[in-house]
Design a protein around this motif. Structure first.
Motif, PDB file in Angstrom:
ATOM      1  N   ILE A 291      79.156  14.280 -85.091  1.00 32.53           N
ATOM      2  CA  ILE A 291      79.380  12.967 -84.489  1.00 32.53           C
ATOM      3  C   ILE A 291      79.566  13.153 -82.992  1.00 32.53           C
ATOM      4  CG2 ILE A 291      80.933  10.981 -84.378  1.00 32.53           C
ATOM      5  CD1 ILE A 291      81.523  11.406 -87.318  1.00 32.53           C
ATOM      6  N   MET A 292      78.688  12.513 -82.216  1.00 28.79           N
ATOM      7  CA  MET A 292      78.691  12.653 -80.764  1.00 28.79           C
ATOM      8  C   MET A 292      79.251  11.382 -80.147  1.00 28.79           C
ATOM      9  SD  MET A 292      74.803  14.182 -80.709  1.00 28.79           S
ATOM     10  CE  MET A 292      74.670  14.325 -78.925  1.00 28.79           C
ATOM     11  N   ASP A 293      80.476  11.435 -79.672  1.00 29.65           N
ATOM     12  CA  ASP A 293      81.109  10.278 -79.042  1.00 29.65           C
ATOM     13  C   ASP A 293      80.661  10.231 -77.577  1.00 29.65           C
ATOM     14  OD1 ASP A 293      82.824   8.078 -78.659  1.00 29.65           O
ATOM     15  OD2 ASP A 293      84.407   9.391 -77.915  1.00 29.65           O
ATOM     16  N   LEU A 294      79.692   9.354 -77.293  1.00 26.74           N
ATOM     17  CA  LEU A 294      79.082   9.294 -75.976  1.00 26.74           C
ATOM     18  C   LEU A 294      79.880   8.424 -75.013  1.00 26.74           C
ATOM     19  CD1 LEU A 294      75.360   8.722 -77.064  1.00 26.74           C
ATOM     20  CD2 LEU A 294      76.531  10.903 -76.702  1.00 26.74           C
ATOM     21  N   GLY A 295      79.669   8.638 -73.732  1.00 30.27           N
ATOM     22  CA  GLY A 295      80.279   7.786 -72.730  1.00 30.27           C
ATOM     23  C   GLY A 295      79.652   6.401 -72.760  1.00 30.27           C
ATOM     24  N   ALA A 296      80.367   5.402 -72.251  1.00 29.50           N
ATOM     25  CA  ALA A 296      79.856   4.028 -72.239  1.00 29.50           C
ATOM     26  C   ALA A 296      78.814   3.849 -71.143  1.00 29.50           C
ATOM     27  CB  ALA A 296      81.010   3.050 -72.040  1.00 29.50           C
ATOM     28  N   GLY A 297      77.953   2.841 -71.315  1.00 29.47           N
ATOM     29  CA  GLY A 297      76.994   2.513 -70.279  1.00 29.47           C
ATOM     30  C   GLY A 297      75.624   3.116 -70.510  1.00 29.47           C
ATOM     31  N   THR A 298      74.707   2.895 -69.541  1.00 24.58           N
ATOM     32  CA  THR A 298      73.303   3.271 -69.714  1.00 24.58           C
ATOM     33  C   THR A 298      72.859   4.360 -68.742  1.00 24.58           C
ATOM     34  OG1 THR A 298      72.651   1.434 -68.263  1.00 24.58           O
ATOM     35  CG2 THR A 298      72.624   1.029 -70.642  1.00 24.58           C
ATOM     36  N   THR A 299      73.705   5.358 -68.499  1.00 29.18           N
ATOM     37  CA  THR A 299      73.244   6.488 -67.704  1.00 29.18           C
ATOM     38  C   THR A 299      72.158   7.222 -68.483  1.00 29.18           C
ATOM     39  OG1 THR A 299      74.825   8.070 -68.629  1.00 29.18           O
ATOM     40  CG2 THR A 299      75.559   6.772 -66.733  1.00 29.18           C
ATOM     41  N   TYR A 300      71.297   7.944 -67.788  1.00 27.53           N
ATOM     42  CA  TYR A 300      70.178   8.584 -68.487  1.00 27.53           C
ATOM     43  C   TYR A 300      70.668   9.643 -69.470  1.00 27.53           C
ATOM     44  CZ  TYR A 300      70.430  12.305 -64.878  1.00 27.53           C
ATOM     45  OH  TYR A 300      70.837  13.307 -64.034  1.00 27.53           O
ATOM     46  N   ASN A 301      71.774  10.332 -69.162  1.00 27.16           N
ATOM     47  CA  ASN A 301      72.306  11.293 -70.128  1.00 27.16           C
ATOM     48  C   ASN A 301      72.717  10.608 -71.420  1.00 27.16           C
ATOM     49  OD1 ASN A 301      72.030  13.668 -68.663  1.00 27.16           O
ATOM     50  ND2 ASN A 301      74.008  13.453 -67.654  1.00 27.16           N
ATOM     51  N   THR A 302      73.452   9.503 -71.298  1.00 30.14           N
ATOM     52  CA  THR A 302      73.915   8.789 -72.485  1.00 30.14           C
ATOM     53  C   THR A 302      72.751   8.312 -73.336  1.00 30.14           C
ATOM     54  OG1 THR A 302      75.954   8.059 -71.398  1.00 30.14           O
ATOM     55  CG2 THR A 302      75.228   6.801 -73.298  1.00 30.14           C
ATOM     56  N   LEU A 303      71.739   7.703 -72.715  1.00 29.89           N
ATOM     57  CA  LEU A 303      70.603   7.208 -73.479  1.00 29.89           C
ATOM     58  C   LEU A 303      69.797   8.346 -74.091  1.00 29.89           C
ATOM     59  CD1 LEU A 303      69.212   4.183 -71.457  1.00 29.89           C
ATOM     60  CD2 LEU A 303      70.669   4.184 -73.467  1.00 29.89           C
ATOM     61  N   ASP A 304      69.645   9.445 -73.391  1.00 37.71           N
ATOM     62  CA  ASP A 304      68.906  10.574 -73.956  1.00 37.71           C
ATOM     63  C   ASP A 304      69.585  11.099 -75.221  1.00 37.71           C
ATOM     64  OD1 ASP A 304      66.828  10.535 -72.190  1.00 37.71           O
ATOM     65  OD2 ASP A 304      67.579  12.139 -70.913  1.00 37.71           O
ATOM     66  N   PHE A 305      70.900  11.243 -75.167  1.00 41.64           N
ATOM     67  CA  PHE A 305      71.607  11.714 -76.360  1.00 41.64           C
ATOM     68  C   PHE A 305      71.601  10.653 -77.457  1.00 41.64           C
ATOM     69  CE2 PHE A 305      73.943  14.662 -73.342  1.00 41.64           C
ATOM     70  CZ  PHE A 305      73.375  15.814 -73.858  1.00 41.64           C
ATOM     71  N   TYR A 306      71.705   9.398 -77.066  1.00 39.43           N
ATOM     72  CA  TYR A 306      71.709   8.318 -78.056  1.00 39.43           C
ATOM     73  C   TYR A 306      70.393   8.255 -78.826  1.00 39.43           C
ATOM     74  CZ  TYR A 306      72.301   3.652 -80.061  1.00 39.43           C
ATOM     75  OH  TYR A 306      72.401   2.606 -80.938  1.00 39.43           O
ATOM     76  N   LEU A 307      69.295   8.581 -78.170  1.00 41.91           N
ATOM     77  CA  LEU A 307      67.981   8.475 -78.781  1.00 41.91           C
ATOM     78  C   LEU A 307      67.561   9.712 -79.555  1.00 41.91           C
ATOM     79  CD1 LEU A 307      66.098   6.635 -75.887  1.00 41.91           C
ATOM     80  CD2 LEU A 307      66.770   5.688 -78.102  1.00 41.91           C
ATOM     81  N   LEU A 308      68.496  10.586 -79.849  1.00 37.11           N
ATOM     82  CA  LEU A 308      68.156  11.785 -80.612  1.00 37.11           C
ATOM     83  C   LEU A 308      67.877  11.490 -82.082  1.00 37.11           C
ATOM     84  CD1 LEU A 308      70.635  14.388 -79.104  1.00 37.11           C
ATOM     85  CD2 LEU A 308      68.142  14.399 -78.936  1.00 37.11           C
ATOM     86  N   THR A 309      68.303  10.334 -82.573  1.00 33.71           N
ATOM     87  CA  THR A 309      67.995   9.930 -83.940  1.00 33.71           C
ATOM     88  C   THR A 309      67.467   8.499 -83.927  1.00 33.71           C
ATOM     89  OG1 THR A 309      70.122   8.923 -84.527  1.00 33.71           O
ATOM     90  CG2 THR A 309      69.971  11.309 -84.715  1.00 33.71           C
ATOM     91  N   TYR A 310      66.876   8.094 -85.028  1.00 32.64           N
ATOM     92  CA  TYR A 310      66.350   6.748 -85.142  1.00 32.64           C
ATOM     93  C   TYR A 310      67.431   5.739 -85.530  1.00 32.64           C
ATOM     94  CZ  TYR A 310      61.774   9.062 -85.250  1.00 32.64           C
ATOM     95  OH  TYR A 310      60.666   9.813 -84.933  1.00 32.64           O
ATOM     96  N   ASN A 311      68.601   6.210 -85.929  1.00 30.97           N
ATOM     97  CA  ASN A 311      69.638   5.319 -86.479  1.00 30.97           C
ATOM     98  C   ASN A 311      70.995   5.520 -85.829  1.00 30.97           C
ATOM     99  OD1 ASN A 311      67.880   6.436 -89.117  1.00 30.97           O
ATOM    100  ND2 ASN A 311      67.964   4.222 -88.901  1.00 30.97           N
ATOM    101  N   SER A 312      71.024   5.827 -84.534  1.00 39.26           N
ATOM    102  CA  SER A 312      72.294   6.011 -83.839  1.00 39.26           C
ATOM    103  C   SER A 312      73.126   4.739 -83.891  1.00 39.26           C
ATOM    104  CB  SER A 312      72.034   6.403 -82.382  1.00 39.26           C
ATOM    105  OG  SER A 312      71.288   7.608 -82.314  1.00 39.26           O
TER     106      SER A 312
END
Length: 326
Positions: free
Chosen positions: A118-139
């Motif tokens: 479980i990857m608890d990401l930072g809030a907002g739309t920084t490119y790091n956050t979105l890149d990690f968020y898009l690692l699966t189809y069902n984040s």
């Protein structure tokens, strides 16, 4: 096989970290081997919610090559099946990691002896956050019924959808240039139509466009509505799902609707999660329902969205465009 499960939010203060912690605990109690990782690289504090001291090597040590193996970052917790990886905001620039470092982190996570990370990401739309968020189809995306939170959740998914679609094409390709031109050509103060952009790209580049659209059809994010109190709050969840479908053409599944619970704040102050101190409360029961639904999914690693080394800054533009919503 490791199931990577990134959890994000369009804005802070929606209870994402508390949900991540309790979710990890309840998954571990389902006899799953779970790793909870703090990916808020600019403001890591997940250890506090778990009652752990900030005296163990974290992701910053791995990023700056002070630790060679990511498994060395694993900490024991009070749950036998739950391990923890601390974040790190002590090193300058940790939140601004490059694509090669991100690939190294993901390779390390995929090598862990775990059922779920479980990857608890930072809030907002920084490119790091979105890149990690898009690692699966069902984040998972967390929101509250507050209008600003709902709109920020939509803005986050819109930025993610643009990023997802762009990632289906090679760096410096004609398809990406067309997407860049579409974004640059949008009129200030008006909303860029994601569906219009997809249609235009697919019409001009039939073969690659068809493949990209097929990938987009696999993308089905999940959502948790937190701090709900009334039937009207449930309607806000339905409005968000409808907005995402109508504006982005993306189906979104809600896996949890959690009630507002003052005990969550007390749990943070006590440094002990509600799943430990009040396992029968309605908040924890709601998280348990989310766990049941999450267990029904296999979180396929999105290999087509592996980070490119040549497009370091393209999402910074997207982040600025979408951070304020429509």
């Amino acid at each position: 096989m490791v199931n990577l499960l990134p959890i994000a939010s369009g804005k802070g203060g929606v209870g994402k970290s508390s949900i991540s912690v309790n979710l990890a605990i309840l998954l571990a109690r389902q006899s799953k081997k779970v790793v909870l990782a703090d990916f808020d690289l600019g403001g890591a504090n997940l250890h506090t919610l778990l009652g752990l001291k900030n005296n163990h090597a974290g992701l910053g040590n791995f990023i700056y090559k002070q630790t060679a193996d990511i498994s060395e970052l694993l900490q024991d917790t009070f749950e036998p099946n739950l391990k923890f990886i601390a974040g790190d905001c002590l090193y300058p620039g940790t939140a601004n990691i490059n694509q090669g470092t991100k690939r190294k982190i993901i390779k390390g996570l995929n090598s862990l002896d775990a059922d779920y990370v479980i990857m608890d990401l930072g809030a907002g739309t920084t490119y790091n956050t979105l890149d990690f968020y898009l690692l699966t189809y069902n984040s998972i995306l967390v929101s509250t019924p507050e209008l600003t939170s709902v709109m920020n959740a939509y803005s986050f998914l819109k930025a993610a959808a643009f990023r997802f679609f762009m990632r289906q094409f090679k760096a410096k390709s004609d398809e990406r240039r067309m997407i860049d031109e579409y974004i640059a050509g949008s009129t200030s103060g008006t909303e860029m139509s994601f569906l219009e952009m997809v249609t235009k790209v697919c019409k001009k580049f039939k073969a690659t466009g068809k493949a990209a659209r097929a990938e987009l059809e696999k993308y089905r994010p999940q959502a948790i509505m937190n701090m709900g109190q009334t039937a009207a709050d449930l309607e806000m969840a339905k409005r968000l799902r409808s907005l995402v479908m109508n504006k982005l053409g993306i189906k979104m599944d809600f896996v949890g609707f959690l009630p507002k619970d003052e005990g969550v704040s007390y749990a943070v102050a006590l440094r002990s999660p509600l799943a430990v101190t009040a396992p029968d409360c309605k908040f924890v029961q709601g998280v348990g329902t989310a766990v049941t639904r999450i267990l029904e999914h296999t979180y396929q690693y999105n290999e087509l969205n592996v980070f490119d080394s040549e497009d370091e800054d393209d999402l910074e533009v997207l982040g600025n465009e979408f951070e304020s919503g429509e």
